[in-house]
Design a protein around this motif. Sequence first.
Motif, PDB file in Angstrom:
ATOM      1  N   LEU A   6       0.795  -1.283  -0.031  1.00  0.00           N
ATOM      2  CA  LEU A   6      -0.058  -0.009  -0.144  1.00  0.00           C
ATOM      3  C   LEU A   6       0.852   1.262  -0.046  1.00  0.00           C
ATOM      4  CD1 LEU A   6      -2.821  -1.142   2.475  1.00  0.00           C
ATOM      5  CD2 LEU A   6      -3.010  -0.916  -0.188  1.00  0.00           C
ATOM      6  N   ASN A   7       1.751   1.297   0.781  1.00  0.00           N
ATOM      7  CA  ASN A   7       2.917   2.369   0.643  1.00  0.00           C
ATOM      8  C   ASN A   7       3.618   2.508  -0.660  1.00  0.00           C
ATOM      9  OD1 ASN A   7       4.743   4.363   2.275  1.00  0.00           O
ATOM     10  ND2 ASN A   7       6.286   2.653   1.358  1.00  0.00           N
ATOM     11  N   ASP A   8       3.773   1.322  -1.408  1.00  0.00           N
ATOM     12  CA  ASP A   8       4.399   1.521  -2.700  1.00  0.00           C
ATOM     13  C   ASP A   8       3.537   2.177  -3.681  1.00  0.00           C
ATOM     14  OD1 ASP A   8       6.854   0.260  -1.769  1.00  0.00           O
ATOM     15  OD2 ASP A   8       6.124  -1.548  -2.432  1.00  0.00           O
ATOM     16  N   ILE A   9       2.216   1.771  -3.553  1.00  0.00           N
ATOM     17  CA  ILE A   9       1.138   2.477  -4.526  1.00  0.00           C
ATOM     18  C   ILE A   9       0.796   4.017  -4.108  1.00  0.00           C
ATOM     19  CG2 ILE A   9      -1.126   1.985  -5.231  1.00  0.00           C
ATOM     20  CD1 ILE A   9      -0.810  -1.066  -4.867  1.00  0.00           C
ATOM     21  N   ALA A  33       7.558  -2.424  -7.510  1.00  0.00           N
ATOM     22  CA  ALA A  33       7.864  -2.851  -6.068  1.00  0.00           C
ATOM     23  C   ALA A  33       6.389  -3.557  -5.460  1.00  0.00           C
ATOM     24  CB  ALA A  33       8.209  -1.793  -5.259  1.00  0.00           C
ATOM     25  N   ALA A  34       5.300  -2.827  -5.768  1.00  0.00           N
ATOM     26  CA  ALA A  34       3.867  -3.310  -5.285  1.00  0.00           C
ATOM     27  C   ALA A  34       3.813  -4.550  -5.947  1.00  0.00           C
ATOM     28  CB  ALA A  34       2.789  -2.504  -5.738  1.00  0.00           C
ATOM     29  N   TYR A  35       4.023  -5.004  -7.237  1.00  0.00           N
ATOM     30  CA  TYR A  35       3.853  -6.285  -7.627  1.00  0.00           C
ATOM     31  C   TYR A  35       4.642  -7.349  -7.086  1.00  0.00           C
ATOM     32  CZ  TYR A  35       1.277  -3.953 -11.308  1.00  0.00           C
ATOM     33  OH  TYR A  35       0.307  -3.200 -12.351  1.00  0.00           O
ATOM     34  N   ARG A  36       5.920  -7.094  -6.606  1.00  0.00           N
ATOM     35  CA  ARG A  36       6.660  -7.805  -6.133  1.00  0.00           C
ATOM     36  C   ARG A  36       5.857  -8.270  -4.527  1.00  0.00           C
ATOM     37  NH1 ARG A  36      10.590  -4.555  -8.086  1.00  0.00           N
ATOM     38  NH2 ARG A  36      11.057  -3.644  -6.042  1.00  0.00           N
TER      39      ARG A  36
END
Length: 318
Positions: free
Chosen positions: A44-47, A55-58
Motif C-alpha cells: 500500500l505504501n508503494d502504491i 515493487a507493489a507487484y513484487r
Amino acid sequence: MLRNIKYWTKAGIHSEMDDDQKRKVFLTNAMSLFLAAVMILVGLNDILNTENYLAAYRRGGVLVLMLLIPYLNHKRFYNLSKSIFLFFPSIILLGIPILIGDFYPGQFIWFQYASAVFCSVPFLLFDLEKHAGYITVFFIYYLTVTLFIDKLLLFYSEPPQAMVELVSNFTDFKLPPLFVAFFSTTTLLWYNRSNSKYEKKLKSTNQELEETQEELIAKNEEYEAINRNLEALVEERTKLIESKNRQIIDYANINAHKVRGPLARIMGLINVSQFSRDPDDLKSLFEKLGPPSEELNLIIGEINKTLEQVDGDDVEEE
C-alpha cells in the motif's frame, strides 16, 4: 477474523505430532501470515506514497506465496512450505530489484540485516537432527547474501560515492550484520539444544510416571481381586456358621424334647422299683424299661450323627 487467524496458524498440526513438530509448523504458519500482513502494508505504501508499482507487484507475489504456506502445511507438505518461506521472498524482494535496478540506496543497509536475521530462521523451522541438509543449505545461502549483497548492488547500480566508500568499510558496514547473523544463530542453537535436553528429560519423567501409574493400576486391580476373594470367603464362612448354628439348634431341640421323654420314663420306673419287693413286679418294671431305653439309644445315635456331621464340616473347611 481472529478465529480465522487461529485456524490458519494451526493448519497442518495433527495429534500424532510431538510438541516440537507442532511448534515448528505453528511458527511456519504464523511467520508466513505475519510476512503477508507486512507485504500488504508495504505494498500500500508503494502504491499510495512512492507510486512504485513494480515493487507493489513484487509484494503481491510474496503475499500470494505466504498465504499458500498454511495450505501446504494443511496438505502435510511441511518441508516444501518451509523452503518456500525461506527462499522465494528473498529472491523476489532482493534478487529481482538487483537484476532490474529497482532499488534505492537505503536498501544497502536493510537488505544485509534482513538476510543476517534470516540466517537463524532455518534453525527455528527445521529439526536439527532430521533436516540438517535443509538447515545447512539455507544458512549458507543467507550468509552468502549477507556477505555479498552490497557487491551485487554496486555491480548493478551506480550509487553515490559516499555510499561506495561506506560499503568498502568492512568494520562499519559488514561486521555488524555478520555479528547479528552469528549471534542470532548461536543463540538459537543454544536454545534448541537446551530445549531438546529438557524435552528429553520431560519425556523420561512422563514415561516414569506412566510406568508408575500402570503399576498402581495393577496393584489396585490386585487389591480389588483380594477384596472380592475376602468377600466371597466371608460369605462362605457366614453360611458355614449359620449351618453350624442350625445344627446346634437342632441338637438343643433333640436334647430338650426327645431325650427328656424316655429319660423321664426310665427314671420313673426306677423310682417305682424302689418301693416294691415283689419279684414279679420288679420283673414287670424291668421289662417296661426296655422300650424307653431303646428309644433313648436311638436318640443318642441321632445326636452322635449330628455331632459327627459338625466335626466333618470343620475338617472339610480346614
